[in-house]
Design a protein around this motif. Sequence first.
Motif, PDB file in Angstrom:
ATOM      1  N   VAL A  42      40.141   1.803 -46.987  1.00 43.62           N
ATOM      2  CA  VAL A  42      39.261   2.900 -47.407  1.00 43.62           C
ATOM      3  C   VAL A  42      40.151   3.896 -48.127  1.00 43.62           C
ATOM      4  O   VAL A  42      41.274   4.163 -47.702  1.00 43.62           O
ATOM      5  CB  VAL A  42      38.593   3.566 -46.184  1.00 43.62           C
ATOM      6  CG1 VAL A  42      37.791   4.781 -46.613  1.00 43.62           C
ATOM      7  CG2 VAL A  42      37.727   2.567 -45.439  1.00 43.62           C
ATOM      8  N   HIS A  43      39.656   4.459 -49.238  1.00 47.26           N
ATOM      9  CA  HIS A  43      40.469   5.458 -49.925  1.00 47.26           C
ATOM     10  C   HIS A  43      39.596   6.529 -50.582  1.00 47.26           C
ATOM     11  O   HIS A  43      38.399   6.350 -50.764  1.00 47.26           O
ATOM     12  CB  HIS A  43      41.400   4.804 -50.952  1.00 47.26           C
ATOM     13  CG  HIS A  43      40.725   4.402 -52.235  1.00 47.26           C
ATOM     14  ND1 HIS A  43      39.891   3.316 -52.346  1.00 47.26           N
ATOM     15  CD2 HIS A  43      40.780   4.956 -53.464  1.00 47.26           C
ATOM     16  CE1 HIS A  43      39.468   3.209 -53.588  1.00 47.26           C
ATOM     17  NE2 HIS A  43      39.980   4.201 -54.297  1.00 47.26           N
ATOM     18  N   SER A  44      40.246   7.622 -50.916  1.00 43.11           N
ATOM     19  CA  SER A  44      39.667   8.702 -51.704  1.00 43.11           C
ATOM     20  C   SER A  44      40.784   9.187 -52.617  1.00 43.11           C
ATOM     21  O   SER A  44      41.866   8.627 -52.627  1.00 43.11           O
ATOM     22  CB  SER A  44      39.133   9.817 -50.797  1.00 43.11           C
ATOM     23  OG  SER A  44      40.179  10.374 -50.042  1.00 43.11           O
ATOM     24  N   ILE A  63      30.306   4.037 -49.099  1.00 42.51           N
ATOM     25  CA  ILE A  63      30.709   5.335 -49.634  1.00 42.51           C
ATOM     26  C   ILE A  63      30.338   6.398 -48.618  1.00 42.51           C
ATOM     27  O   ILE A  63      29.160   6.573 -48.293  1.00 42.51           O
ATOM     28  CB  ILE A  63      30.028   5.616 -50.985  1.00 42.51           C
ATOM     29  CG1 ILE A  63      30.332   4.466 -51.971  1.00 42.51           C
ATOM     30  CG2 ILE A  63      30.488   6.958 -51.544  1.00 42.51           C
ATOM     31  CD1 ILE A  63      29.471   4.485 -53.209  1.00 42.51           C
ATOM     32  N   ASP A  64      31.344   7.071 -48.096  1.00 40.35           N
ATOM     33  CA  ASP A  64      31.141   8.086 -47.048  1.00 40.35           C
ATOM     34  C   ASP A  64      30.281   7.539 -45.912  1.00 40.35           C
ATOM     35  O   ASP A  64      29.395   8.216 -45.392  1.00 40.35           O
ATOM     36  CB  ASP A  64      30.531   9.354 -47.632  1.00 40.35           C
ATOM     37  CG  ASP A  64      31.493  10.100 -48.540  1.00 40.35           C
ATOM     38  OD1 ASP A  64      32.721   9.950 -48.369  1.00 40.35           O
ATOM     39  OD2 ASP A  64      31.026  10.839 -49.425  1.00 40.35           O
ATOM     40  N   GLY A  65      30.530   6.281 -45.545  1.00 39.24           N
ATOM     41  CA  GLY A  65      29.820   5.654 -44.431  1.00 39.24           C
ATOM     42  C   GLY A  65      28.459   5.067 -44.772  1.00 39.24           C
ATOM     43  O   GLY A  65      27.827   4.443 -43.928  1.00 39.24           O
ATOM     44  N   GLU A  66      28.003   5.237 -46.007  1.00 38.60           N
ATOM     45  CA  GLU A  66      26.698   4.706 -46.414  1.00 38.60           C
ATOM     46  C   GLU A  66      26.884   3.382 -47.151  1.00 38.60           C
ATOM     47  O   GLU A  66      27.703   3.291 -48.083  1.00 38.60           O
ATOM     48  CB  GLU A  66      25.991   5.706 -47.331  1.00 38.60           C
ATOM     49  CG  GLU A  66      24.612   5.277 -47.752  1.00 38.60           C
ATOM     50  CD  GLU A  66      23.907   6.318 -48.604  1.00 38.60           C
ATOM     51  OE1 GLU A  66      22.885   5.955 -49.218  1.00 38.60           O
ATOM     52  OE2 GLU A  66      24.363   7.478 -48.671  1.00 38.60           O
ATOM     53  N   GLU A  72      25.634  -7.074 -60.479  1.00 36.92           N
ATOM     54  CA  GLU A  72      25.936  -7.088 -61.907  1.00 36.92           C
ATOM     55  C   GLU A  72      25.055  -6.097 -62.661  1.00 36.92           C
ATOM     56  O   GLU A  72      23.842  -6.035 -62.448  1.00 36.92           O
ATOM     57  CB  GLU A  72      25.687  -8.501 -62.452  1.00 36.92           C
ATOM     58  CG  GLU A  72      25.985  -8.656 -63.918  1.00 36.92           C
ATOM     59  CD  GLU A  72      25.799 -10.078 -64.395  1.00 36.92           C
ATOM     60  OE1 GLU A  72      25.382 -10.250 -65.549  1.00 36.92           O
ATOM     61  OE2 GLU A  72      26.068 -11.008 -63.610  1.00 36.92           O
ATOM     62  N   GLY A  73      25.690  -5.287 -63.498  1.00 35.69           N
ATOM     63  CA  GLY A  73      24.970  -4.302 -64.297  1.00 35.69           C
ATOM     64  C   GLY A  73      24.933  -2.911 -63.683  1.00 35.69           C
ATOM     65  O   GLY A  73      24.590  -1.948 -64.371  1.00 35.69           O
ATOM     66  N   ASP A  74      25.291  -2.775 -62.410  1.00 40.36           N
ATOM     67  CA  ASP A  74      25.290  -1.456 -61.771  1.00 40.36           C
ATOM     68  C   ASP A  74      26.529  -0.660 -62.181  1.00 40.36           C
ATOM     69  O   ASP A  74      27.600  -1.223 -62.421  1.00 40.36           O
ATOM     70  CB  ASP A  74      25.297  -1.586 -60.247  1.00 40.36           C
ATOM     71  CG  ASP A  74      23.962  -2.041 -59.675  1.00 40.36           C
ATOM     72  OD1 ASP A  74      22.954  -2.013 -60.403  1.00 40.36           O
ATOM     73  OD2 ASP A  74      23.950  -2.427 -58.490  1.00 40.36           O
ATOM     74  N   CYS A  75      26.367   0.659 -62.234  1.00 40.39           N
ATOM     75  CA  CYS A  75      27.470   1.579 -62.489  1.00 40.39           C
ATOM     76  C   CYS A  75      27.424   2.669 -61.432  1.00 40.39           C
ATOM     77  O   CYS A  75      26.349   3.178 -61.100  1.00 40.39           O
ATOM     78  CB  CYS A  75      27.348   2.221 -63.864  1.00 40.39           C
ATOM     79  SG  CYS A  75      27.446   1.039 -65.227  1.00 40.39           S
ATOM     80  N   LEU A  76      28.591   3.032 -60.914  1.00 44.59           N
ATOM     81  CA  LEU A  76      28.696   4.071 -59.896  1.00 44.59           C
ATOM     82  C   LEU A  76      29.721   5.102 -60.330  1.00 44.59           C
ATOM     83  O   LEU A  76      30.762   4.747 -60.859  1.00 44.59           O
ATOM     84  CB  LEU A  76      29.192   3.495 -58.564  1.00 44.59           C
ATOM     85  CG  LEU A  76      28.373   2.428 -57.887  1.00 44.59           C
ATOM     86  CD1 LEU A  76      29.224   1.677 -56.889  1.00 44.59           C
ATOM     87  CD2 LEU A  76      27.219   3.087 -57.175  1.00 44.59           C
ATOM     88  N   LYS A  83      34.927   8.858 -49.724  1.00 47.69           N
ATOM     89  CA  LYS A  83      35.681   7.777 -49.085  1.00 47.69           C
ATOM     90  C   LYS A  83      34.976   6.468 -49.410  1.00 47.69           C
ATOM     91  O   LYS A  83      33.788   6.320 -49.168  1.00 47.69           O
ATOM     92  CB  LYS A  83      35.774   8.011 -47.586  1.00 47.69           C
ATOM     93  CG  LYS A  83      36.643   9.198 -47.241  1.00 47.69           C
ATOM     94  CD  LYS A  83      36.672   9.466 -45.750  1.00 47.69           C
ATOM     95  CE  LYS A  83      37.610  10.577 -45.374  1.00 47.69           C
ATOM     96  NZ  LYS A  83      37.521  11.791 -46.132  1.00 47.69           N
ATOM     97  N   ARG A  84      35.727   5.505 -49.971  1.00 52.88           N
ATOM     98  CA  ARG A  84      35.115   4.297 -50.516  1.00 52.88           C
ATOM     99  C   ARG A  84      35.853   3.028 -50.139  1.00 52.88           C
ATOM    100  O   ARG A  84      37.061   3.029 -49.933  1.00 52.88           O
ATOM    101  CB  ARG A  84      35.052   4.394 -52.024  1.00 52.88           C
ATOM    102  CG  ARG A  84      36.455   4.418 -52.631  1.00 52.88           C
ATOM    103  CD  ARG A  84      36.543   5.150 -53.918  1.00 52.88           C
ATOM    104  NE  ARG A  84      36.455   6.575 -53.682  1.00 52.88           N
ATOM    105  CZ  ARG A  84      36.667   7.511 -54.588  1.00 52.88           C
ATOM    106  NH1 ARG A  84      37.001   7.189 -55.797  1.00 52.88           N
ATOM    107  NH2 ARG A  84      36.560   8.772 -54.294  1.00 52.88           N
ATOM    108  N   ARG A  85      35.065   1.943 -50.080  1.00 57.12           N
ATOM    109  CA  ARG A  85      35.597   0.604 -49.873  1.00 57.12           C
ATOM    110  C   ARG A  85      34.560  -0.380 -50.412  1.00 57.12           C
ATOM    111  O   ARG A  85      33.360  -0.175 -50.238  1.00 57.12           O
ATOM    112  CB  ARG A  85      35.862   0.340 -48.396  1.00 57.12           C
ATOM    113  CG  ARG A  85      36.537  -0.986 -48.129  1.00 57.12           C
ATOM    114  CD  ARG A  85      36.925  -1.109 -46.677  1.00 57.12           C
ATOM    115  NE  ARG A  85      37.541  -2.409 -46.424  1.00 57.12           N
ATOM    116  CZ  ARG A  85      37.808  -2.867 -45.219  1.00 57.12           C
ATOM    117  NH1 ARG A  85      37.524  -2.140 -44.145  1.00 57.12           N
ATOM    118  NH2 ARG A  85      38.363  -4.033 -45.064  1.00 57.12           N
TER     119      ARG A  85
END
Length: 116
Positions: A42-44, A63-66, A72-76, A83-85
């Motif tokens: 997990v990192h930030s 992302i932050d526990g959610e 394919e095709g998604d952008c974030l 906090k992400r993994r």
Amino acid sequence: MKNFSKIGIKEDARTELHDSLKLTGAEISVNVLPAGTSVPFVHSHRQNEEIYIILRGEGTAVIDGENIGIKEGDCLRLSPSAKRRFFASAKNSLKYICVQVKADSLEGYTTSDAII
């Protein structure tokens, strides 16, 4: 000196473009997670936001526990402190581009920065 750089990308687990393209304003990587695997931590970040562009496959971003389903095709876009993994699904590998830039640093874009 040329005004451009070009490289080819293989199907490696991670290809960082910073050094090979001599990037000066962003960190970009192309990543492949095999089916059933994940980023091992997990990192930030302190200053940099990240933009993830899903090129192939499906999985989950935590992302932050959610749990956020990704495909394919998604952008974030993630703020530095998020906090992400990332996890590839059990059946499909996950290929994505990660663009890392300093948050709130963009002063102009597209037409406002273009010289025509």
